[in-house]
Design an enzyme around this catalytic site. Structure first.
Site: not given
Length: 313
Positions: A47, A52, A77
């Site tokens: 997803k 992360k 970022s």
């Protein structure tokens, strides 16, 4: 202090309902090219397109109800910003994301698409931290670091936990190294759930702070980060560095051309859309293939959030 086996296992159970259990793929041709048996854990299918999501979900779930009500904030970022925005949306929490002006447009738009409130800052760590601190002060939101937060680290390690459940006899797991959250979490999973499974990082030569830190025994910094692997420009932190020092066996540095060549191979031969950072551990394997010959290797393909208008090949 190294988190216990039980804590690592609990993170896996906590994260599982909110993420994809991503596939593990292999390629006969890439096995022949590298001289090893490689199993790619495809977090590019996760997803929001990267591993992360795991750390963001785990960290938010560990907050109190009052903290959840106030919201969460991070600076990123791109990938962790997207992850936190989507995880927060799925868990009913507000997310405030500070992004540098140099972040890829595709990642900024994705954060907004997931409901994150974006603040653009100057592209320096100092500017990002200052903007995030201002949001914490104004909103009372909880700051979650993209890689130097133990609950984030434990969440990131669940990718390797799943990989080892699928392939329990791996002799090495390789990951890219940026801020250190993924490799630290992976090292914990390998330590407790692997069988003599070593963890090796891949890092750009032009952003090799983790390689130097492992040699010097202290956190090092980069004077410049001129690498195509935009997700690997950050440095290690005081929460993940002790885990990396204790449990990571080696970090291999690669040149920019080696990263691009490895990325191209995976795109061409496996038909997998990965971003440059994802190609770094495979580039490291190809560079040092004599070291790994005839071994069973797991590689975490960390993400697939690449700007298609700016491919390096």
């Amino acid at each position: 202090m190294i988190p216990s086996r039980q804590i690592v296992l609990e993170a896996g159970k906590r994260v599982a309902p909110f993420v994809h259990r991503t596939p593990v793929l292999s390629s006969r041709l890439l096995n022949e090219l590298s001289g090893v048996e490689v199993f790619f854990k495809c977090e590019n299918f996760q997803k929001m397109g990267a591993f992360k999501m795991r750390g963001a979900v785990n960290a938010i779930q560990q907050l109190s109800e009052a903290q959840k009500k106030a919201g969460v904030v991070t600076h990123s970022s791109g990938n962790f910003g997207q992850a936190l925005a989507l995880a927060a949306k799925n868990l009913g929490v507000n997310a405030y994301i500070v992004m540098p002006s140099s972040a890829p447009t595709v990642k900024i738009e994705a954060v907004k698409g997931y409901g994150g409130v974006v603040t653009i800052s100057e592209p320096t760590l100092e500017a990002r931290e200052k903007s995030a601190a201002a949001i914490v002060e104004e909103k009372g939101a909880v700051f979650l670091h993209p890689s130097n937060d133990l609950n984030v680290i434990l969440g990131q390690g669940t990718a390797a936990l799943e990989l080892l459940q699928d392939q329990p006899d791996l002799e090495f797991i390789m990951t890219p190294v940026g801020g250190g959250g993924l490799i630290a979490g992976t090292a914990l999973a390998a330590h407790y759930f692997g069988t003599n499974c070593a963890v090796v990082g891949g890092e750009p030569m032009k952003a090799d702070d983790a390689y130097r830190a492992l040699k010097s025994g202290k956190i090092e910094y980069n004077k410049s980060t001129d690498t195509i692997a935009d997700g690997l420009k950050t440095n290690l932190g005081d929460k993940n560095f002790p885990i990396i020092t204790a449990l990571v066996s080696d970090i291999i540095r690669v040149e920019e051309k080696e990263i691009i060549d490895a990325m191209k191979l995976i795109w061409e031969r496996m038909k997998l859309v990965i971003e440059p950072s994802s190609a770094v551990p495979f580039a490291a394997l190809l560079k040092e293939k004599e070291k790994f010959r005839n071994k069973k290797i797991g590689i975490i393909l960390s993400g697939g959030n690449v700007e298609l208008s700016n491919l390096p090949f």
